[in-house]
Design a protein around this motif. Sequence first.
Motif, PDB file in Angstrom:
ATOM      1  N   THR A   1       0.867  -1.174   0.000  1.00 42.56           N
ATOM      2  CA  THR A   1       0.000   0.000   0.000  1.00 42.56           C
ATOM      3  C   THR A   1       0.903   1.222   0.000  1.00 42.56           C
ATOM      4  O   THR A   1       2.129   1.110   0.011  1.00 42.56           O
ATOM      5  N   THR A   2       0.288   2.398   0.014  1.00 43.52           N
ATOM      6  CA  THR A   2       1.087   3.618   0.040  1.00 43.52           C
ATOM      7  C   THR A   2       1.839   3.784   1.356  1.00 43.52           C
ATOM      8  O   THR A   2       2.709   4.641   1.465  1.00 43.52           O
ATOM      9  N   ALA A   3       1.518   2.953   2.343  1.00 42.00           N
ATOM     10  CA  ALA A   3       2.212   3.006   3.640  1.00 42.00           C
ATOM     11  C   ALA A   3       3.366   1.998   3.708  1.00 42.00           C
ATOM     12  O   ALA A   3       3.926   1.778   4.779  1.00 42.00           O
ATOM     13  N   PHE A   4       3.730   1.398   2.576  1.00 44.02           N
ATOM     14  CA  PHE A   4       4.738   0.336   2.568  1.00 44.02           C
ATOM     15  C   PHE A   4       6.033   0.768   3.240  1.00 44.02           C
ATOM     16  O   PHE A   4       6.535   0.093   4.154  1.00 44.02           O
ATOM     17  N   ILE A   5       6.620   1.867   2.816  1.00 44.33           N
ATOM     18  CA  ILE A   5       7.918   2.286   3.359  1.00 44.33           C
ATOM     19  C   ILE A   5       7.786   2.643   4.829  1.00 44.33           C
ATOM     20  O   ILE A   5       8.623   2.257   5.659  1.00 44.33           O
ATOM     21  N   GLU A   6       6.739   3.358   5.176  1.00 42.91           N
ATOM     22  CA  GLU A   6       6.524   3.760   6.571  1.00 42.91           C
ATOM     23  C   GLU A   6       6.369   2.544   7.479  1.00 42.91           C
ATOM     24  O   GLU A   6       6.891   2.521   8.602  1.00 42.91           O
ATOM     25  N   GLU A   7       5.672   1.523   7.002  1.00 34.98           N
ATOM     26  CA  GLU A   7       5.414   0.344   7.834  1.00 34.98           C
ATOM     27  C   GLU A   7       6.601  -0.626   7.866  1.00 34.98           C
ATOM     28  O   GLU A   7       6.902  -1.210   8.912  1.00 34.98           O
ATOM     29  N   GLU A   8       7.261  -0.799   6.732  1.00 41.67           N
ATOM     30  CA  GLU A   8       8.332  -1.793   6.651  1.00 41.67           C
ATOM     31  C   GLU A   8       9.680  -1.241   7.084  1.00 41.67           C
ATOM     32  O   GLU A   8      10.579  -2.005   7.443  1.00 41.67           O
ATOM     33  N   TYR A   9       9.837   0.077   7.071  1.00 36.67           N
ATOM     34  CA  TYR A   9      11.092   0.704   7.498  1.00 36.67           C
ATOM     35  C   TYR A   9      10.782   1.833   8.482  1.00 36.67           C
ATOM     36  O   TYR A   9      11.113   3.001   8.232  1.00 36.67           O
ATOM     37  N   PRO A  10      10.133   1.513   9.604  1.00 30.91           N
ATOM     38  CA  PRO A  10       9.684   2.563  10.539  1.00 30.91           C
ATOM     39  C   PRO A  10      10.834   3.342  11.165  1.00 30.91           C
ATOM     40  O   PRO A  10      10.662   4.498  11.543  1.00 30.91           O
ATOM     41  N   ASP A  11      12.002   2.710  11.287  1.00 33.38           N
ATOM     42  CA  ASP A  11      13.161   3.373  11.880  1.00 33.38           C
ATOM     43  C   ASP A  11      14.157   3.832  10.830  1.00 33.38           C
ATOM     44  O   ASP A  11      15.328   4.095  11.130  1.00 33.38           O
ATOM     45  N   GLY A  12      13.708   3.909   9.595  1.00 30.79           N
ATOM     46  CA  GLY A  12      14.599   4.292   8.510  1.00 30.79           C
ATOM     47  C   GLY A  12      15.303   3.073   7.930  1.00 30.79           C
ATOM     48  O   GLY A  12      15.126   1.945   8.386  1.00 30.79           O
ATOM     49  N   PHE A  13      16.101   3.305   6.932  1.00 29.47           N
ATOM     50  CA  PHE A  13      16.817   2.228   6.257  1.00 29.47           C
ATOM     51  C   PHE A  13      18.193   2.048   6.885  1.00 29.47           C
ATOM     52  O   PHE A  13      18.966   2.989   6.987  1.00 29.47           O
ATOM     53  N   GLU A  14      18.471   0.843   7.322  1.00 27.74           N
ATOM     54  CA  GLU A  14      19.746   0.571   7.991  1.00 27.74           C
ATOM     55  C   GLU A  14      20.576  -0.465   7.242  1.00 27.74           C
ATOM     56  O   GLU A  14      21.449  -1.119   7.821  1.00 27.74           O
ATOM     57  N   GLY A  15      20.297  -0.622   5.964  1.00 29.16           N
ATOM     58  CA  GLY A  15      21.033  -1.599   5.180  1.00 29.16           C
ATOM     59  C   GLY A  15      20.327  -2.935   5.154  1.00 29.16           C
ATOM     60  O   GLY A  15      19.276  -3.132   5.751  1.00 29.16           O
TER      61      GLY A  15
END
Length: 666
Positions: free
Chosen positions: A442-456
């Motif tokens: 969904t449009t919340a994909f990044i927010e939900e799957e990477y809630p703490d940001g991208f860490e590699g």
Amino acid sequence: MFKKILIANRGEIACRVIKTARAMGIKTVAIYSEADRNALHVRMADEAVHIGPAPASESYIVIDKVMDAIRRTGAEAVHPGYGFLSENPKFAEALEAEGVAFIGPPVNAIKAMGDKITSKKIAQEASVSTVPGYMGLIEDAEDAVKISNEVGYPVMIKASAGGGGKGMRIAWNDDEAREGFQSSKNEAASSFGDDRIFIEKFITQPRHIEIQVLCDSHGNGIYLGERECSIQRRQQKVIEEAPSPFLDEATRKAMGDQSVALAQAVGYASAGTVEFIVDGARNFYFLEMNTRLQVEHPVTELITGVDLVEQMIRVAYGEKLAMAQSDVKLTGWAMESRLYAEDPYRGFLPSIGRLTRYRPPQELAIEGAVVRNDTGVFEGGEISMYYDPMIAKLCTWGHTRSEAIEGMRNALDAFEMEGVGHNLPFLSAVMDHPKFVAGEMTTAFIEEEYPDGFEGVTLGVDALRAIAASCAAMHRVAEIRRTRVSGRMDNHERHVGDDWVVSLQGDSFAVTIDADKSGANVKFEDGDSLRVTSDWTPGDQLATLIVDDKPLVLKVGKISGGFRIRSRGADLKVHVRTPRQAELAALMPEKLPPDTSKLLLCPMPGLIVKVNVAVGDEVQEGQALCTVEAMKMENILRAEKKVTVTKLNATPGDSLAVDDVIMEFE
């Protein structure tokens, strides 16, 4: 047909338009600011006109300067690209008054669709499905609360003239509606000079799906399928694909028919996009119409075989569409990844600087696979702070969605880029994410799957073993080369052992190499063996290997005792040691990172525009310390805890690099 057109834009879209114009035998004129004097679009065009200083507000979006360039060059038509003046009715009117064709829709269509309230009313009159909401004038915050209750929470509070996520708030209750109304109104006034606000139902489990339409000035209109644009960050699209993995044929046809009806209701003529929000039950609702070419148009071109820029030019020249709806066939699947100059490990903050290495994967178009890279930069060029940070749009096509994804994985792995921070690792991570692979986003994909940001990316054991085997084989080749160069013995291979220990991502693998002229068999302690073949030679920064009949592409850098390897979103230090060296390395104390808890470091290259504190000030958690500007975006840096400022190392007007110390605390 037109003999000469001017492209009122820059970067990759200007280059894209020039390619089609050149194929049609049309000469092109580029415009450029001081910052773009040596830009790729300037090099590609037949003519180029300088139109002012670096800021877009003093060059690219100054209508009088663009009109002067048109007069000086005798251009008969103008393609606006996207952004800048592409949806500015005043620009279209100026061209019309000058007798110059606008390669875009009529002025009235731009005006009608440019206002969200007006466009929604037109959509309703054209029987287009719209989101329940209130489109009238909202008096004040209390009126907003009343309307929100009538619509039903959650609601979306939006600026009528908004875009890019500005002037937008979600409210789940009365308090949030009250606060969101005022914030949206203030933001809309400052960003667009228009503080009108409307309220609509907030759709849960939303997907962002858009329909590409194409209309001529003779009353003909068709749709060219849809694009799935749900992978977004802060309302900005990151990955797009066509078709959508979610739609069925009935929904596609309903959305397409309504999109064409809307376009014809406003007398549309050109390429345009009707955007919808689609819920989990495939109910779809009109969002807005973009009266221009979309950034993500290549994926539609790849599945339809239609050159949208060519069609825009032909429509602007007055030609009828050469195809009907029955001629439109969707073939295969296409993916687009937007490559941005931004650091995913630092909250996707923008990055600027010189591209010291820029080697995109080889473009190709063969049976079963396409790789396309729309770009406006080159190796040695500068990524400027003045414009959008998008570097390129990397696209792949395959017969199936899984083939398109696999093609994108390999293309991302083969994309070499150095000198600026970039989001290649993040794009690779998304391509391997189970939800994305399954098409369940969904449009919340990044927010939900990477809630703490991208860490590699943390690679699985199979991927680690493949990389370990590859690095062992590569290290052996490098050691043979080294002994040859040293000339210590005629039979150099006697100096290179067969037993090695490969350490990466916290794991170690003891391996034995059995090499022959065509490759190497790398045997692990558990008896498993991997066959590695490659034509890699020491010094190459890209290694293309086959590991047990599967392709593997590695970006390779040299470090002491091994390699820096980047693959599938992971960035690894890989050490290849003899068994004895591995024993000794295990006894070495771990080097701890420096303590920076008492320092405020600059998170991106940028300009200090404001310092909010002075030496001796006691600041509280969350308090603003300073503001750094990069790519015309202001970033407020705040205190992470209660501290006292002991030293200021930077003042307003200073240009800083990443990790420069701005201030110190006690």
